[in-house]
Write a protein that holds these residues in place. Structure first.
Motif, PDB file in Angstrom:
ATOM      1  N   VAL A 128      22.529  48.132  44.825  1.00 38.81           N
ATOM      2  CA  VAL A 128      23.411  47.788  43.700  1.00 38.81           C
ATOM      3  C   VAL A 128      24.820  48.254  44.042  1.00 38.81           C
ATOM      4  CG1 VAL A 128      23.875  48.090  41.249  1.00 38.81           C
ATOM      5  CG2 VAL A 128      21.505  47.968  42.072  1.00 38.81           C
ATOM      6  N   LYS A 129      25.744  47.318  44.074  1.00 39.21           N
ATOM      7  CA  LYS A 129      27.106  47.634  44.524  1.00 39.21           C
ATOM      8  C   LYS A 129      28.103  47.291  43.417  1.00 39.21           C
ATOM      9  CE  LYS A 129      25.727  46.414  49.215  1.00 39.21           C
ATOM     10  NZ  LYS A 129      25.483  47.759  49.727  1.00 39.21           N
ATOM     11  N   THR A 130      29.090  48.158  43.266  1.00 38.09           N
ATOM     12  CA  THR A 130      30.170  47.942  42.301  1.00 38.09           C
ATOM     13  C   THR A 130      31.458  47.660  43.058  1.00 38.09           C
ATOM     14  OG1 THR A 130      29.141  49.385  40.648  1.00 38.09           O
ATOM     15  CG2 THR A 130      31.493  48.950  40.410  1.00 38.09           C
ATOM     16  N   LEU A 131      32.121  46.575  42.665  1.00 36.28           N
ATOM     17  CA  LEU A 131      33.355  46.144  43.313  1.00 36.28           C
ATOM     18  C   LEU A 131      34.505  46.245  42.324  1.00 36.28           C
ATOM     19  CD1 LEU A 131      32.010  42.763  44.750  1.00 36.28           C
ATOM     20  CD2 LEU A 131      31.677  45.048  45.684  1.00 36.28           C
ATOM     21  N   TYR A 132      35.703  46.494  42.837  1.00 39.51           N
ATOM     22  CA  TYR A 132      36.911  46.541  42.022  1.00 39.51           C
ATOM     23  C   TYR A 132      37.948  45.616  42.645  1.00 39.51           C
ATOM     24  CZ  TYR A 132      34.580  50.773  40.386  1.00 39.51           C
ATOM     25  OH  TYR A 132      33.667  51.656  39.886  1.00 39.51           O
ATOM     26  N   PHE A 133      38.752  44.992  41.800  1.00 39.70           N
ATOM     27  CA  PHE A 133      39.743  44.036  42.298  1.00 39.70           C
ATOM     28  C   PHE A 133      41.022  44.150  41.491  1.00 39.70           C
ATOM     29  CE2 PHE A 133      41.491  39.594  42.127  1.00 39.70           C
ATOM     30  CZ  PHE A 133      41.882  39.514  43.463  1.00 39.70           C
ATOM     31  N   THR A 134      42.149  44.212  42.192  1.00 42.68           N
ATOM     32  CA  THR A 134      43.457  44.169  41.545  1.00 42.68           C
ATOM     33  C   THR A 134      44.057  42.787  41.784  1.00 42.68           C
ATOM     34  OG1 THR A 134      43.807  46.541  41.914  1.00 42.68           O
ATOM     35  CG2 THR A 134      45.752  45.207  41.416  1.00 42.68           C
ATOM     36  N   LYS A 135      44.260  42.031  40.718  1.00 37.50           N
ATOM     37  CA  LYS A 135      44.733  40.661  40.857  1.00 37.50           C
ATOM     38  C   LYS A 135      46.253  40.612  40.941  1.00 37.50           C
ATOM     39  CE  LYS A 135      45.513  39.215  36.041  1.00 37.50           C
ATOM     40  NZ  LYS A 135      46.897  38.761  36.271  1.00 37.50           N
ATOM     41  N   PRO A 136      46.808  39.602  41.598  1.00 37.12           N
ATOM     42  CA  PRO A 136      48.254  39.400  41.549  1.00 37.12           C
ATOM     43  C   PRO A 136      48.699  39.054  40.130  1.00 37.12           C
ATOM     44  CG  PRO A 136      47.262  38.174  43.373  1.00 37.12           C
ATOM     45  CD  PRO A 136      46.135  38.655  42.514  1.00 37.12           C
ATOM     46  N   ALA A 137      49.925  39.391  39.789  1.00 37.85           N
ATOM     47  CA  ALA A 137      50.434  39.162  38.431  1.00 37.85           C
ATOM     48  C   ALA A 137      50.417  37.686  38.058  1.00 37.85           C
ATOM     49  CB  ALA A 137      51.849  39.730  38.310  1.00 37.85           C
ATOM     50  N   ALA A 138      50.566  36.801  39.051  1.00 45.43           N
ATOM     51  CA  ALA A 138      50.655  35.360  38.770  1.00 45.43           C
ATOM     52  C   ALA A 138      49.298  34.723  38.474  1.00 45.43           C
ATOM     53  CB  ALA A 138      51.323  34.645  39.950  1.00 45.43           C
ATOM     54  N   TRP A 139      48.215  35.416  38.753  1.00 46.88           N
ATOM     55  CA  TRP A 139      46.888  34.866  38.481  1.00 46.88           C
ATOM     56  C   TRP A 139      46.609  34.876  36.979  1.00 46.88           C
ATOM     57  CZ3 TRP A 139      42.262  35.893  42.191  1.00 46.88           C
ATOM     58  CH2 TRP A 139      42.635  35.600  43.508  1.00 46.88           C
ATOM     59  N   GLY A 140      45.626  34.073  36.577  1.00 45.30           N
ATOM     60  CA  GLY A 140      45.194  34.061  35.192  1.00 45.30           C
ATOM     61  C   GLY A 140      44.544  35.373  34.795  1.00 45.30           C
ATOM     62  N   GLY A 170      45.557  46.422  33.032  1.00 47.65           N
ATOM     63  CA  GLY A 170      46.529  46.604  34.108  1.00 47.65           C
ATOM     64  C   GLY A 170      46.224  45.793  35.351  1.00 47.65           C
ATOM     65  N   ASP A 171      45.699  44.558  35.202  1.00 43.18           N
ATOM     66  CA  ASP A 171      45.392  43.660  36.325  1.00 43.18           C
ATOM     67  C   ASP A 171      44.238  44.174  37.186  1.00 43.18           C
ATOM     68  OD1 ASP A 171      47.384  41.902  35.548  1.00 43.18           O
ATOM     69  OD2 ASP A 171      48.883  42.743  36.914  1.00 43.18           O
ATOM     70  N   GLN A 172      43.407  45.068  36.650  1.00 41.73           N
ATOM     71  CA  GLN A 172      42.301  45.621  37.429  1.00 41.73           C
ATOM     72  C   GLN A 172      40.968  45.210  36.803  1.00 41.73           C
ATOM     73  OE1 GLN A 172      43.260  49.810  37.463  1.00 41.73           O
ATOM     74  NE2 GLN A 172      44.618  49.577  39.228  1.00 41.73           N
ATOM     75  N   TYR A 173      39.994  44.905  37.682  1.00 39.69           N
ATOM     76  CA  TYR A 173      38.727  44.345  37.246  1.00 39.69           C
ATOM     77  C   TYR A 173      37.568  44.993  37.990  1.00 39.69           C
ATOM     78  CZ  TYR A 173      41.652  40.823  35.053  1.00 39.69           C
ATOM     79  OH  TYR A 173      42.592  40.206  34.274  1.00 39.69           O
ATOM     80  N   LYS A 174      36.381  44.865  37.396  1.00 35.53           N
ATOM     81  CA  LYS A 174      35.192  45.531  37.923  1.00 35.53           C
ATOM     82  C   LYS A 174      34.002  44.585  37.835  1.00 35.53           C
ATOM     83  CE  LYS A 174      32.250  49.548  36.727  1.00 35.53           C
ATOM     84  NZ  LYS A 174      32.143  50.718  35.819  1.00 35.53           N
ATOM     85  N   TYR A 175      33.133  44.660  38.849  1.00 36.61           N
ATOM     86  CA  TYR A 175      31.935  43.818  38.848  1.00 36.61           C
ATOM     87  C   TYR A 175      30.829  44.544  39.597  1.00 36.61           C
ATOM     88  CZ  TYR A 175      28.804  39.877  39.811  1.00 36.61           C
ATOM     89  OH  TYR A 175      27.714  39.058  39.890  1.00 36.61           O
ATOM     90  N   THR A 176      29.611  44.519  39.059  1.00 36.87           N
ATOM     91  CA  THR A 176      28.458  45.157  39.687  1.00 36.87           C
ATOM     92  C   THR A 176      27.394  44.101  39.953  1.00 36.87           C
ATOM     93  OG1 THR A 176      28.888  47.277  38.603  1.00 36.87           O
ATOM     94  CG2 THR A 176      26.666  46.909  39.442  1.00 36.87           C
TER      95      THR A 176
END
Length: 390
Positions: A128-140, A170-176
């Motif tokens: 089971v892995k948890t990922l984090y992503f910071t999106k660019p400001a221009a993305w939805g 703050g443009d930060q996201y999480k997914y497991t």
């Protein structure tokens, strides 16, 4: 052959890591003795070279320096401490990896031509892995993780665009995701529109537990949030009315961290201090018993861990049963009277821990009628007294 940047890859690095105690997971900024390993493809000739460059430093003219054969097709090289923000390019006659900007070196990291694939000598067994992503400001604002097996075995987590990630603000996201059944799970981040990373036609980023991604790949690895200590001063056991200082220390995770303290008595949990930035709390027990002090820590990625500490409160523990400098506390029959400064908090408690009364002094005499003969504890502010009713 000279190092080239004619095809700058959007995927600057593919990084896999296993979170184990005692291994340094920090990416190189100014690393002392960073040792890296490279698995040479069968088509590459020997020797294998490593070209290192950083902020104003290079290890040699192209192609760099020869790596040392570790065993089989694995080569190693130790990067000196003098390099600041180093990147590395592996190469042999007429071939190099990557073709664009170099990989970020990680201590004890094992690489192939695609980038970081793990820690040398350590098997990745975390399903089971948890990922984090910071999106660019221009993305939805809605970000999706499309996960598939690059070997074509494990299928996909959902049809395109995948499953929506949890917003952390703050443009930060999480997914497991549970990667059981995948032989090589990779991910493409997207906003279900025209934006995705890696770009269309490129393979997904290798999925790594607790990795923080940007559109360029893994930016950093986040060690799991942990509470390293929970202490109480003075130590258990203590008497009713004692002021007890609680302190917790957290490490790793994504800063800043918040702390919540609670008390458990007879199976019921009561919040002492809700989430706050300080890892301290003060507690003045008014009922005796076997308590459990519990602290929760939540980091900026909404990860929550907790730890517990048993603590005993006994009216007789550590307590001189003489009057303790109260303004005035006395009994008349079954009535206990308390005098003191207005605003002071008063509690009258039976010897078995039952709270008879709690109130704030107003400056006027206020009788508290007790249910029968016995020993009663009276606290006024931080002072405690014993009253015997015959």
């Amino acid at each position: 052959m000279e190092k080239t940047f004619t095809h700058l890859r959007k995927s600057l690095m593919l990084i896999a890591a296993i979170m184990i105690i005692g291994v340094d997971f920090a990416f190189a900024e100014s690393i002392e003795g960073t040792k890296v390993y490279f698995e040479k493809p069968a088509a590459w000739s020997s020797p294998v070279n490593i070209y290192i460059y950083g902020d104003g430093d290079v290890n040699n003219l192209w192609p760099g320096e020869a790596m040392t054969l570790e065993s089989g097709s694995i080569y190693n090289f130790t990067i000196p401490a003098s390099y600041v923000n180093p990147r590395i390019i592996f190469n042999a006659t007429g071939l190099q990896a990557p073709s664009g900007e170099g990989f970020l070196p990680q201590n004890n990291g094992l690489y192939d031509t695609s980038g970081f694939i793990g820690l040398y000598g350590v098997e990745d067994t975390e399903p089971v892995k948890t990922l984090y992503f910071t999106k660019p400001a221009a993305w939805g604002s809605s970000i999706f993780a499309y996960v598939y097996d690059s070997n074509g075995v494990g299928g996909e987590n959902a049809a395109w665009p995948g499953l929506e990630m949890e917003s952390l603000g703050g443009d930060q996201y999480k997914y497991t995701i549970d990667c059981t059944g995948y032989t090589k799970a990779v991910v493409i981040f997207n906003d279900n529109g025209s934006n995705q990373s890696p770009a269309s036609g490129e393979g997904g980023f290798l999925i790594i537990h607790n990795a923080w991604y940007t559109v360029g790949g893994v930016e950093s690895l986040m060690l799991p949030l942990n509470i390293s200590s929970l202490t109480a001063s003075p130590e258990s056991p203590q008497a009713l009315g004692s002021v007890i200082s609680l302190s917790a220390v957290a490490e790793n995770g994504k800063a800043p961290c918040l702390f919540k303290f609670s008390l458990i008595l007879n199976g019921e949990e009561t919040v002492l201090n809700d989430y706050q930035s300080e890892g301290t709390a003060s507690w003045k027990p008014l009922v005796n018993g076997a308590y459990t002090v519990k602290v929760y820590v939540k980091d900026a990625a909404n990860n929550v861990v907790d730890i517990m500490l048993p603590y005993s409160i006994d009216v007789a523990s550590g307590m001189d049963m003489k009057d303790v400098n109260l303004s005035k506390a006395y009994s008349v029959g079954r009535d206990i009277y308390v005098q003191g400064e207005a605003g002071a908090e008063v509690a009258v408690i039976s010897i078995n821990g039952t709270v008879i009364a709690k109130f704030i002094l107003t400056g006027e005499l206020k009788p508290v009628t007790v249910p029968g003969p016995g020993v009663y504890i009276v606290t006024v502010g931080d002072k405690t007294s014993k009253i015997i009713i015959k």
